[in-house]
Design an enzyme around this catalytic site. Structure first.
Site, PDB file in Angstrom:
ATOM      1  N   GLU A  27      -3.795  -6.982   2.163  1.00 28.89           N
ATOM      2  CA  GLU A  27      -4.504  -6.650   3.404  1.00 28.89           C
ATOM      3  C   GLU A  27      -5.701  -5.755   3.093  1.00 28.89           C
ATOM      4  O   GLU A  27      -5.534  -4.684   2.515  1.00 28.89           O
ATOM      5  CB  GLU A  27      -3.534  -5.945   4.363  1.00 28.89           C
ATOM      6  CG  GLU A  27      -2.422  -6.857   4.838  1.00 28.89           C
ATOM      7  CD  GLU A  27      -1.122  -6.113   5.161  1.00 28.89           C
ATOM      8  OE1 GLU A  27      -1.149  -4.890   5.319  1.00 28.89           O
ATOM      9  OE2 GLU A  27      -0.072  -6.783   5.242  1.00 28.89           O
ATOM     10  N   LEU A  51      -2.426 -10.464   7.470  1.00 26.38           N
ATOM     11  CA  LEU A  51      -1.635  -9.231   7.652  1.00 26.38           C
ATOM     12  C   LEU A  51      -0.158  -9.616   7.615  1.00 26.38           C
ATOM     13  O   LEU A  51       0.492  -9.724   8.652  1.00 26.38           O
ATOM     14  CB  LEU A  51      -2.034  -8.615   8.995  1.00 26.38           C
ATOM     15  CG  LEU A  51      -1.415  -7.304   9.433  1.00 26.38           C
ATOM     16  CD1 LEU A  51      -1.488  -6.256   8.355  1.00 26.38           C
ATOM     17  CD2 LEU A  51      -2.119  -6.792  10.665  1.00 26.38           C
ATOM     18  N   GLU A  53       3.040  -9.073   4.877  1.00 26.93           N
ATOM     19  CA  GLU A  53       3.544  -8.586   3.585  1.00 26.93           C
ATOM     20  C   GLU A  53       4.418  -9.622   2.897  1.00 26.93           C
ATOM     21  O   GLU A  53       4.359  -9.792   1.679  1.00 26.93           O
ATOM     22  CB  GLU A  53       4.332  -7.279   3.757  1.00 26.93           C
ATOM     23  CG  GLU A  53       3.485  -6.067   4.107  1.00 26.93           C
ATOM     24  CD  GLU A  53       3.054  -6.045   5.564  1.00 26.93           C
ATOM     25  OE1 GLU A  53       3.712  -6.711   6.393  1.00 26.93           O
ATOM     26  OE2 GLU A  53       2.060  -5.371   5.883  1.00 26.93           O
ATOM     27  N   GLN A  75      -0.256  -2.497   1.430  1.00 25.82           N
ATOM     28  CA  GLN A  75      -1.147  -1.409   1.849  1.00 25.82           C
ATOM     29  C   GLN A  75      -0.490  -0.023   1.787  1.00 25.82           C
ATOM     30  O   GLN A  75      -1.122   0.945   1.365  1.00 25.82           O
ATOM     31  CB  GLN A  75      -1.639  -1.711   3.252  1.00 25.82           C
ATOM     32  CG  GLN A  75      -2.935  -1.051   3.596  1.00 25.82           C
ATOM     33  CD  GLN A  75      -3.628  -1.771   4.741  1.00 25.82           C
ATOM     34  OE1 GLN A  75      -3.119  -1.812   5.864  1.00 25.82           O
ATOM     35  NE2 GLN A  75      -4.781  -2.344   4.470  1.00 25.82           N
ATOM     36  N   PHE A  76       0.750   0.056   2.236  1.00 24.51           N
ATOM     37  CA  PHE A  76       1.552   1.290   2.124  1.00 24.51           C
ATOM     38  C   PHE A  76       2.965   0.856   1.777  1.00 24.51           C
ATOM     39  O   PHE A  76       3.443  -0.138   2.333  1.00 24.51           O
ATOM     40  CB  PHE A  76       1.585   2.047   3.465  1.00 24.51           C
ATOM     41  CG  PHE A  76       0.262   2.635   3.869  1.00 24.51           C
ATOM     42  CD1 PHE A  76      -0.078   3.921   3.472  1.00 24.51           C
ATOM     43  CD2 PHE A  76      -0.629   1.904   4.625  1.00 24.51           C
ATOM     44  CE1 PHE A  76      -1.305   4.462   3.842  1.00 24.51           C
ATOM     45  CE2 PHE A  76      -1.855   2.444   4.993  1.00 24.51           C
ATOM     46  CZ  PHE A  76      -2.197   3.732   4.600  1.00 24.51           C
ATOM     47  N   ASP A  78       5.565   1.879   2.792  1.00 24.42           N
ATOM     48  CA  ASP A  78       6.363   1.868   4.023  1.00 24.42           C
ATOM     49  C   ASP A  78       6.520   0.432   4.555  1.00 24.42           C
ATOM     50  O   ASP A  78       7.468   0.133   5.257  1.00 24.42           O
ATOM     51  CB  ASP A  78       5.664   2.717   5.078  1.00 24.42           C
ATOM     52  CG  ASP A  78       5.230   4.054   4.514  1.00 24.42           C
ATOM     53  OD1 ASP A  78       5.716   5.080   4.991  1.00 24.42           O
ATOM     54  OD2 ASP A  78       4.399   4.072   3.574  1.00 24.42           O
ATOM     55  N   TYR A  79       5.559  -0.433   4.212  1.00 23.24           N
ATOM     56  CA  TYR A  79       5.565  -1.809   4.732  1.00 23.24           C
ATOM     57  C   TYR A  79       6.059  -2.821   3.720  1.00 23.24           C
ATOM     58  O   TYR A  79       6.043  -4.026   3.968  1.00 23.24           O
ATOM     59  CB  TYR A  79       4.164  -2.165   5.256  1.00 23.24           C
ATOM     60  CG  TYR A  79       3.697  -1.112   6.233  1.00 23.24           C
ATOM     61  CD1 TYR A  79       4.419  -0.888   7.398  1.00 23.24           C
ATOM     62  CD2 TYR A  79       2.610  -0.295   5.960  1.00 23.24           C
ATOM     63  CE1 TYR A  79       4.056   0.119   8.273  1.00 23.24           C
ATOM     64  CE2 TYR A  79       2.239   0.712   6.835  1.00 23.24           C
ATOM     65  CZ  TYR A  79       2.974   0.917   7.988  1.00 23.24           C
ATOM     66  OH  TYR A  79       2.626   1.919   8.842  1.00 23.24           O
ATOM     67  N   ILE A  80       6.490  -2.337   2.561  1.00 21.24           N
ATOM     68  CA  ILE A  80       7.018  -3.277   1.566  1.00 21.24           C
ATOM     69  C   ILE A  80       8.505  -3.525   1.836  1.00 21.24           C
ATOM     70  O   ILE A  80       9.075  -4.479   1.328  1.00 21.24           O
ATOM     71  CB  ILE A  80       6.790  -2.755   0.137  1.00 21.24           C
ATOM     72  CG1 ILE A  80       6.778  -3.909  -0.880  1.00 21.24           C
ATOM     73  CG2 ILE A  80       7.832  -1.728  -0.258  1.00 21.24           C
ATOM     74  CD1 ILE A  80       6.347  -3.493  -2.258  1.00 21.24           C
ATOM     75  N   HIS A 121       3.606   6.515   6.835  1.00 19.54           N
ATOM     76  CA  HIS A 121       2.662   6.440   5.711  1.00 19.54           C
ATOM     77  C   HIS A 121       3.011   7.501   4.685  1.00 19.54           C
ATOM     78  O   HIS A 121       2.131   8.018   4.010  1.00 19.54           O
ATOM     79  CB  HIS A 121       1.220   6.614   6.192  1.00 19.54           C
ATOM     80  CG  HIS A 121       0.824   5.628   7.247  1.00 19.54           C
ATOM     81  ND1 HIS A 121       1.082   5.836   8.583  1.00 19.54           N
ATOM     82  CD2 HIS A 121       0.236   4.417   7.155  1.00 19.54           C
ATOM     83  CE1 HIS A 121       0.645   4.792   9.274  1.00 19.54           C
ATOM     84  NE2 HIS A 121       0.133   3.915   8.444  1.00 19.54           N
TER      85      HIS A 121
END
Ligand code: TPP
Lengths: 351, 335
Positions: A27, A51, A53, A75-76, A78-80, A121
C-alpha cells in the site's frame, strides 16, 4: 550518515540492481509517496498495490513460486495480523511439499511504539512472528545493520520477515553504508523525494556496495563483565545508553544486539552469560508468551549453573493496546529508566 | 435438497472428436476408480481422512487435458482445490501417488507423508500445493499470473475453488488483483459450484444469482456452465483459456458440479443418490451415439479397479516416514 529509512532504500536499490529483486510493493509503496515511512522512494520496481494485506502477502507468495524475488511491505505490522494463515503457509510450504517448493520472499513491516501511534500503529510483531516456523526473522537497530540484513534477506531462498523499528527509522547511524557519500545533505538531495510535485523526480543513487550482515549473527555492542543485556530494535539503543550510564556508576554491562530473531545467535548469548552470570532480556512486545520468555527458558535450562542471578525479562505490559496519551504509551512499553533500574539491580544481585 | 441447476440438458450431440471423447471417458473412469479406492482405503483404516472429487470428473478432466503442462512461467500454473484428482490424472500423474498420500508413506510424491489426502503439489508441473485453508489459493494465484504476464508467452494461471469458499475475502482479492487497470492478469478464475459447503447449502448464504455475476462488477467476462457435461466443459474451458492466453486478461468460469460422496470422510463418504452422476450420464450418451459399448466401458472400469487394487497392495507395504524427518526441509538451501 544515512538514517534507517534511507539505508533500507539503498539496500532495496542494491537488491534491484544486483540481487534480482523484481517487485517492491504494498500500500502506497510506489510513486508518488514511496511508502508512509519513505523507505521505498525512487525505486524502479516499486508499485502501489490494492489496500489488501492478504492480497499483498498472497501475491508475494505467487511471485516467489514463479521464480521472482518480491519484497512486499505491510504498512504497519498492526495490519499484518489479518494475514497470519498466509504467513503460516509461506513458512510451511517448503516443508509441506517435502522440499519441492521454496518461497524466496521478503516481507518488510514497521513495528513497535515511538510515533504516538495509539492502539493500531504501535503493535509489536516479534513474539507472533517467531512463533511461525519456516521464516527467518530479523530486526535491525542501526541503519548499517538494516542495510546489511536486508541484503541478506534478498539473497535468502526462504521467506524472511524484516521488522523495522519505526522509532528508529529517522535516526542517523554512526557507521557509513559502504558507498554512501560523506555529506548527509548531499545524500538527502540524491535520494529523498522532494516535497510537492514529484512527477519529474528521479533519485541519483550512490554507488552502494553489497555489504551483507549474515542472518543469525548477533553483535556485541558494548563489552561488560557484570551483566548481559540482550535486546533488538527500538529498545537496543536504550540498553546501550543504560550500560553507558551504569559504567559511570562503576557497573560493567555487556550489550548484545540480537539483530536476528530466528535463527538467533545463541552462541553469542551463551558466551556472554557464562562470562557475566547475569542476563536481562529486553523487548517491547507484550510480556505474556514473549520471545524473551523463550530466551529466559533456554538460559535457565542450559546455563543454570553459570547464573549468579535469575534471568530477567523487561517487555511491554500485557494490555490490549498502547494508548495515545503520552503517559499511557510510556507506561506500556519499556523506557530508559526501567532498563537502567533493572540492570542496576541485576548487577548488584548476589547469589 | 438443492441439486445443481443445469444450464443445458445432457442431450446435445457429442461434438468432440471420437478419440477425444474416448480419452476423456478413460480419464473420468480412472479418476472415479481412484477416488473409490481412496474411500475404501480410508474405510479400511489405511488412511486418516479422505476428501476428493468424485462427481467433478466431467469438468476436471477437460481442465487438465487443456492445460499447458510444464515447469515455470511459460507453462500454466494450477492453484487447485482439494477435489481435483481428475485434473491431476489428466496432467499425467500416476494414481498411485494419491494412494501413497492417503497412506502417508515416505514415498508420497506430494508431501512425503506430511499432508492430507487430495493435497497435491508438483513443481515440475506447475501444480501449486493444495492447502487446507480454503480459498487462500485465490490470493496467491495473482502472483504467478503477474510473473507470467511479465514473462511473455501464453502461459496462464488457473485457480479453482468451491462455492462456499467464495465468501472468503481471498476470493474478492482475486477479482480485484486480477482486474487492476494497472496490470490485468492472465488468469482463469474457476469456481466449482456443488451448492454445498460442508452441510450448509448455498441458498441460505448466497444472495447473488450466479457466483459468476460477481465477476461482472470487475469487468471480467464470465460464464456459468454445466460442469457435469464433459463436452460443454471442454469447449467452454477451451474458449476461456484461449481468451486468457491471447488477451492476457482474466476470465471467470463457474461450473455446476455434483458432490457424489458427500463432503469428505468427515461426513461419511457414502454415495449420494440424489446427485447427478456425470460419469453415468456421459456413458449413456457414449453408448447411445455408438462411441463406446457398455462392454468396452465396463472393461475400462474393471481394468482400473484391478490396477488400483494392486497399487493399494504395493502402497500398503511401503515405509512410513521416520520421526527424524520432521527436521528435513524446514528451510530451502542456497543453490
Ligand atoms: C479457511 C477455512 N475455513 C474452514 C475450513 C473447513 N472446511 C473444509 S471444506 C469446507 C467447505 C468448503 O466448501 P466449498 O468451498 O463449497 O468447497 P467444496 O468442499 O464444496 O468443494 C470447510 C468449511 C477450511 N478448510 N478452511
Amino acid at each position: 550518515m544515512a538514517n534507517m529509512a534511507q539505508a533500507i532504500r539503498m539496500a532495496l536499490h542494491y537488491a534491484e540492481e544486483n540481487l534480482g529483486v523484481t517487485d517492491i510493493f504494498g500500500e502506497d509503496v510506489g510513486a508518488p509517496l514511496g511508502g508512509v515511512f519513505t523507505c521505498t522512494q525512487g525505486l524502479k520496481t516499486a508499485w502501489n498495490s490494492p489496500l489488501d494485506e492478504r492480497g499483498i502477502i498472497g501475491a508475494a507468495m505467487g511471485l516467489a513460486m514463479a521464480g521472482h524475488r518480491p519484497v512486499a511491505e505491510i504498512q504497519f505490522c498492526d495490519y499484518i495480523y489479518n494475514t497470519i494463515d498466509l504467513l503460516k503457509l509461506a513458512g510451511n510450504t517448503h516443508w509441506a511439499t517435502n522440499g519441492d517448493w521454496a518461497m524466496p520472499m521478503v516481507v518488510r513491516t514497521p513495528v513497535g511504539s515511538g510515533i504516538r501511534g495509539s492502539i493500531y500503529h504501535s503493535h509489536s510483531f516479534d513474539a507472533t512472528m517467531t512463533h511461525i516456523p519456516g521464516w527467518k526473522v530479523v530486526m535491525p537497530s542501526t541503519p548499517l545493520d538494516a542495510y546489511g540484513l536486508l541484503i541478506s534477506a534478498c539473497q535468502d531462498p526462504n521467506p524472511v520477515m524484516f521488522l523495522e523499528p519505526k522509532a528508529l527509522l529517522r535516526v542517523k547511524g554512526d557507521e557509513r553504508i559502504p558507498g554512501e557519500p560523506d555529506d548527509d545533505r548531499a545524500l538527502s538531495k540524491m535520494i529523498d523525494a522532494p516535497l510537492g510535485d514529484r512527477s519529474q523526480w528521479k533519485p541519483q543513487w550512490p554507488l552502494v556496495e553489497g555489504f551483507a550482515v549474515p542472518i543469525g549473527k548477533g553483535k556485541v555492542v558494548r563489552e561488560g563483565a557484570q551483566a548481559t543485556v540482550v535486546s533488538y530494535g527500538r529498545t537496543l539503543p536504550l540498553c546501550a545508553k543504560a550500560a553507558a550510564q551504569l559504567a559511570e556508576e562503576g557497573l560493567s554491562v555487556e550489550v548484545i544486539d540480537l539483530r536476528s530473531l530466528w535463527p538467533y545467535d545463541w552462541e553469542l548469548i551463551k558466551a556472554s552469560v557464562q562470562k557475566t552470570g547475569r542476563v536481562l532480556f529486553v523487548n517491547e512486545d507484550t510480556e505474556v508468551t514473549n520471545f524473551g520468555e523463550h530466551l529466559v527458558r533456554r538460559t535457565v535450562e542450559e546455563l543454570f549453573y553459570s547464573l549468579l542471578a535469575p534471568p530477567r525479562l523487561i517487555a511491554g505490559k500485557f494490555v490490549p493496546g498502547i494508548g495515545l496519551a503520552d503517559a499511557l504509551e510510556m507506561a506500556s512499553v519499556p523506557q530508559q529508566g526501567d532498563i537502567t533500574a533493572a540492570l542496576r539491580t541485576l548487577c548488584r544481585e548476589q547469589p | 435438497m438443492s441439486r445443481p441447476r443445469l444450464i443445458k440438458e445432457n442431450s446435445a450431440p457429442l461434438s468432440l472428436a471420437r478419440e477425444q471423447l474416448i480419452r476423456i471417458h478413460d480419464l473420468m473412469v480412472k479418476a472415479r476408480v481412484l477416488e473409490e479406492r481412496l474411500i475404501q482405503m480410508y474405510k479400511q483404516g489405511h488412511g486418516y481422512f479422505w476428501i476428493g472429487g468424485p462427481g467433478e470428473e466431467a469438468f476436471n478432466v477437460p481442465l487438465g487435458l487443456l492445460m499447458k503442462c510444464g515447469e515455470g512461467p511459460a507453462y500454466d500454473y494450477l492453484h487447485a482445490h482439494y477435489r481435483q484428482s481428475a485434473t491431476l490424472l489428466a496432467l499425467g500423474e500416476e494414481p498411485i501417488g494419491a494412494l501413497r498420500q492417503m497412506k502417508n508413506t515416505a514415498t508420497d510424491p506430494y508431501s512425503g507423508g506430511r499432508n492430507f489426502a487430495g493435497h497435491f503439489s508438483r513443481r515440475s508441473k506447475n501444480i501449486a500445493p493444495v492447502t487446507s485453508p480454503i480459498e487462500v489459493q485465490y490470493a496467491i494465484a495473482p502472483g504467478t499470473a503477474m510473473a507470467q504476464k511479465r514473462h511473455g508467452g501464453d502461459g496462464i494461471t488457473i485457480v479453482t475453488g468451491g462455492d462456499a469458499g467464495t465468501a472468503e475475502g481471498d476470493f474478492a482479492s482475486c477479482l480485484i488483483w486480477s482486474s487492476r487497470p494497472a496490470n490485468p492478469l492472465p488468469i482463469l478464475i474457476i469456481v466449482t459450484n456443488n451448492t454445498w459447503g460442508i452441510s450448509t447449502t448455498s441458498d441460505g448464504q448466497h444472495g447473488e444469482t450466479n457466483i459468476s455475476d460477481r465477476a461482472r462488477a470487475f469487468n471480467i467476462p464470465a460464464k456459468t456452465i454445466n460442469g457435469n457435461d464433459p463436452v460443454e466443459s471442454y469447449q467452454e474451458i477451451q474458449a476461456a483459456m484461449d481468451y486468457v492466453r491471447k488477451e492476457r486478461k482474466p476470465y471467470f468460469l463457474e461450473a455446476k458440479v455434483s458432490r457424489l460422496y458427500g463432503h469428505s470422510s468427515a461426513s461419511g463418504a457414502n454415495f449420494v443418490n440424489e446427485e447427478q452422476d456425470c460419469l453415468r450420464l456421459f456413458e449413456a450418451r457414449l453408448e447411445q451415439e455408438g462411441v463406446l459399448s457398455r462392454q468396452q466401458m465396463d472393461e475400462a472400469r474393471n481394468r482400473y479397479s484391478e490396477e488400483l487394487a494392486a497399487a493399494a497392495r504395493t502402497v500398503r507395504d511401503e515405509p512410513q516416514p521416520s520421526g527424524d524427518s520432521i527436521w528435513e526441509h524446514i528451510y530451502a538451501e542456497k543453490k
